[in-house]
Design a protein around this motif. Structure first.
Motif, mmCIF file in Angstrom:
data_model
loop_
_atom_site.group_PDB
_atom_site.id
_atom_site.type_symbol
_atom_site.label_atom_id
_atom_site.label_comp_id
_atom_site.label_asym_id
_atom_site.label_seq_id
_atom_site.Cartn_x
_atom_site.Cartn_y
_atom_site.Cartn_z
ATOM 1 N N LYS A 69 -10.597 -31.196 -28.641
ATOM 2 C CA LYS A 69 -10.704 -30.458 -27.384
ATOM 3 C C LYS A 69 -11.641 -29.265 -27.554
ATOM 4 O O LYS A 69 -11.899 -28.820 -28.674
ATOM 5 C CB LYS A 69 -9.314 -29.934 -26.952
ATOM 6 C CG LYS A 69 -8.353 -30.995 -26.489
ATOM 7 C CD LYS A 69 -7.005 -30.377 -26.163
ATOM 8 C CE LYS A 69 -7.116 -29.281 -25.116
ATOM 9 N NZ LYS A 69 -5.804 -28.663 -24.794
ATOM 10 N N VAL A 70 -12.129 -28.745 -26.419
ATOM 11 C CA VAL A 70 -12.917 -27.514 -26.456
ATOM 12 C C VAL A 70 -12.027 -26.352 -26.033
ATOM 13 O O VAL A 70 -11.193 -26.473 -25.130
ATOM 14 C CB VAL A 70 -14.171 -27.605 -25.560
ATOM 15 C CG1 VAL A 70 -15.128 -28.634 -26.097
ATOM 16 C CG2 VAL A 70 -13.825 -27.903 -24.114
ATOM 17 N N HIS A 71 -12.205 -25.224 -26.703
ATOM 18 C CA HIS A 71 -11.411 -24.032 -26.453
ATOM 19 C C HIS A 71 -12.351 -22.846 -26.275
ATOM 20 O O HIS A 71 -13.381 -22.755 -26.947
ATOM 21 C CB HIS A 71 -10.473 -23.746 -27.632
ATOM 22 C CG HIS A 71 -9.625 -24.905 -28.039
ATOM 23 N ND1 HIS A 71 -8.310 -25.029 -27.655
ATOM 24 C CD2 HIS A 71 -9.910 -26.002 -28.805
ATOM 25 C CE1 HIS A 71 -7.805 -26.145 -28.174
ATOM 26 N NE2 HIS A 71 -8.768 -26.748 -28.875
ATOM 27 N N LYS A 72 -11.986 -21.922 -25.426
ATOM 28 C CA LYS A 72 -12.778 -20.707 -25.265
ATOM 29 C C LYS A 72 -12.754 -19.913 -26.558
ATOM 30 O O LYS A 72 -11.713 -19.764 -27.196
ATOM 31 C CB LYS A 72 -12.225 -19.858 -24.114
ATOM 32 C CG LYS A 72 -13.049 -18.604 -23.839
ATOM 33 C CD LYS A 72 -12.492 -17.799 -22.681
ATOM 34 C CE LYS A 72 -13.336 -16.538 -22.461
ATOM 35 N NZ LYS A 72 -12.812 -15.698 -21.363
ATOM 36 N N VAL A 73 -13.916 -19.382 -26.938
ATOM 37 C CA VAL A 73 -14.011 -18.588 -28.166
ATOM 38 C C VAL A 73 -13.447 -17.197 -27.895
ATOM 39 O O VAL A 73 -13.950 -16.478 -27.035
ATOM 40 C CB VAL A 73 -15.474 -18.466 -28.644
ATOM 41 C CG1 VAL A 73 -15.560 -17.565 -29.876
ATOM 42 C CG2 VAL A 73 -16.060 -19.840 -28.948
ATOM 43 N N PRO A 74 -12.403 -16.794 -28.612
ATOM 44 C CA PRO A 74 -11.858 -15.451 -28.411
ATOM 45 C C PRO A 74 -12.653 -14.418 -29.200
ATOM 46 O O PRO A 74 -12.930 -14.619 -30.388
ATOM 47 C CB PRO A 74 -10.432 -15.563 -28.944
ATOM 48 C CG PRO A 74 -10.529 -16.608 -30.016
ATOM 49 C CD PRO A 74 -11.613 -17.563 -29.581
ATOM 50 N N ALA A 75 -13.047 -13.337 -28.550
ATOM 51 C CA ALA A 75 -13.794 -12.296 -29.262
ATOM 52 C C ALA A 75 -13.342 -10.916 -28.824
ATOM 53 O O ALA A 75 -14.043 -9.930 -29.015
ATOM 54 C CB ALA A 75 -15.291 -12.463 -29.028
ATOM 55 N N SER A 76 -12.165 -10.835 -28.234
ATOM 56 C CA SER A 76 -11.572 -9.558 -27.853
ATOM 57 C C SER A 76 -10.056 -9.690 -28.005
ATOM 58 O O SER A 76 -9.521 -10.805 -28.125
ATOM 59 C CB SER A 76 -11.920 -9.202 -26.403
ATOM 60 O OG SER A 76 -11.301 -10.105 -25.504
ATOM 61 N N GLU A 77 -9.364 -8.574 -27.983
ATOM 62 C CA GLU A 77 -7.905 -8.619 -28.099
ATOM 63 C C GLU A 77 -7.280 -9.380 -26.938
ATOM 64 O O GLU A 77 -6.339 -10.150 -27.114
ATOM 65 C CB GLU A 77 -7.353 -7.191 -28.164
ATOM 66 C CG GLU A 77 -7.708 -6.466 -29.457
ATOM 67 C CD GLU A 77 -6.943 -5.167 -29.608
ATOM 68 O OE1 GLU A 77 -5.715 -5.181 -29.409
ATOM 69 O OE2 GLU A 77 -7.566 -4.144 -29.918
#
Length: 465
Positions: free
Chosen positions: A136-144
């Motif tokens: 699956k594709v997941h949003k890249v987390p780059a913040s809290e």
């Protein structure tokens, strides 16, 4: 036409045009020659659509694709990283179109702003940044906030990730108090990740989807590089909370054309659709370029690998598939543009697979149509099959154009011959690696590092468009 030039540039690819623009701005007399009738070379945007079908020797296009002149298809698709807190925007933001003005940001944006070529360009924010995991594709987390909402990590991993992110964002190489007993030049990235007790899945998306490393070798290099990359990504994301990437309206071919306009404004000369007969040497050093029987003298020569096949060597191959879609990519919340990275370890590969998606929203396709480019470094004798995991994420695909190109690098640094050859474009879908090549070539050309400390641009506020 004058016959004596400081520098002759062969090819109007992005890197050649940027270096040509920098040289013109520094007062050099520059002649630019391209064997093609269009700007961009290997990095051109093809329009109208009929020309793309001709290039790939494919019948079409069908009427369902709309008017051919509505299409501008990048042969090599890449996005720009911007930086958030230090990125100043002037003018109005209409439909999220950005006129970007400077100060400290990704290398490519620094170059664009230093030369003021942004006067000729409009950009749009890419709407999503995703990473592939477990099919699956997941949003890249780059913040809290992203970390709390992410399905890439469990509760404990989220907490550890946020601690690392906070460390990277507060890190200042000049202030040891922010280092928290980490020696950024001696501590490896592997040791840094172990310090924060990060799991393998978290390490994977940090290294490849945030820090944008394209191999695992970064883990055993000093952590200062990865810390800087994490900060760049996160700061870029703070510009807009959808993604850290920008893309020019009407396609990447606008960038070389923008530099060509800049070049002409400062006295540069361009000759398109002109054959190069010979590069004339004298005692091992470039003396002139012979084109259609005329001799143009120069002190230095810049060119892409296609002009000097005897001065480059093959170090690999890149396979790309340009795909036309009539729908947004699944599991991306129906965005009109996005980046997807498939980390190498997900597929037991040595190279990541990159997907970039743009659409009619960027004035590169007919209404309702999308252009997705899938690319990777070839590792087998069947390169197209290697793209299959990325292609499956895009289905159904209306039409597909596949190409395999050699990854070429110069045999020498050019200091003796004064012939400076750019590297071929790699498989990544961002410009940071290409910027390293530009900076390296600039240093060899001039003997000095490319610096933006004395930028020509002065930021200002304006209500005018």
């Amino acid at each position: 036409m004058e016959q004596e030039y400081d520098i002759i540039v062969l090819g109007t690819g992005l890197k050649e045009c940027i270096l040509s623009g920098l040289m013109t701005l520094s007062g050099k007399k520059v002649l630019h020659i391209d064997k093609n009738p269009y700007y961009g070379g290997e990095s051109a945007s093809i329009s109208p659509l009929e020309e793309l079908y001709k290039k790939f020797k494919t019948p079409g296009p069908p009427k369902s694709m709309g008017r051919g002149k509505e299409w501008n298809v990048d042969l090599i698709s890449k996005f720009f990283l911007s930086t958030g807190e230090s990125l100043l925007f002037i003018g109005r933001c209409l439909c999220n179109v950005l006129l970007i003005v400077l100060i400290e940001m990704s290398q490519m944006v620094k170059i664009l702003l230093h030369t003021e070529v942004t006067r000729y360009l409009d950009f749009k924010v890419v709407e999503g940044s995703y990473v592939y995991k477990g099919g699956k594709v997941h949003k890249v987390p780059a913040s809290e906030k992203d970390a709390d909402a992410s399905d890439l990590m469990g509760m404990f991993d989220k907490r550890r990730f946020k601690k690392l992110l906070l460390f990277a964002l507060n890190f200042d190489i000049r202030n040891p108090r922010t280092h928290h007993d980490v020696d950024p030049h001696k501590t490896t990235t592997r040791e840094l990740f172990h310090r924060y007790d990060l799991g393998l899945d978290v390490i994977e998306f940090i290294g490849h989807a945030i820090a944008l490393h394209n191999s695992e070798s970064y883990l055993d290099r000093p952590c200062v590089e990865t810390i800087s990359r994490i900060r760049l990504y996160s700061d870029s994301l703070s510009c807009r909370n959808t993604s850290p990437y920008l893309y020019p309206l009407y396609g990447l071919g606008e960038i070389p054309q923008g530099f060509a306009r800049l070049n002409a404004e400062y006295g540069g000369t361009f000759l398109l659709n002109r054959a190069v007969d010979e590069i004339v040497m004298d005692s091992g050093k470039v003396k002139a370029v012979k084109s259609e029987g005329k001799l143009f003298h120069c002190k230095q020569l810049i060119c892409d690998p296609s002009y000097v096949p005897n001065r480059v060597r093959k170090v690999g191959r890149v396979v790309r598939a340009i795909c036309f879609l009539n729908h947004p990519v699944k599991h991306t919340h129906d965005v009109s543009s996005c980046q997807i990275i498939i980390p190498q370890t997900q597929l037991n590969r040595k190279s990541d697979i990159y997907i970039s998606v743009v659409s009619f929203a960027h004035n590169v396709a007919s209404d309702g149509m999308y252009i997705a480019t899938v690319s990777t470094t070839a590792e087998t004798t069947n390169p197209e099959k290697e793209l299959q995991p990325g292609l499956e994420l895009l289905e159904p695909i209306v039409h597909k154009f596949v190409s395999v190109s050699n990854l070429l690098v110069p045999n020498e640094d050019g200091k003796k011959s004064q012939i400076f050859v750019s590297r071929s474009y790699d498989a990544t879908n961002h410009f940071e690696t290409e910027c390293e090549d530009i900076k390296d070539m600039y240093q060899r050309l001039t003997g000095t590092e490319l610096s933006f400390a004395g930028s020509r641009h002065q930021s200002h506020n304006s209500d005018d468009d």
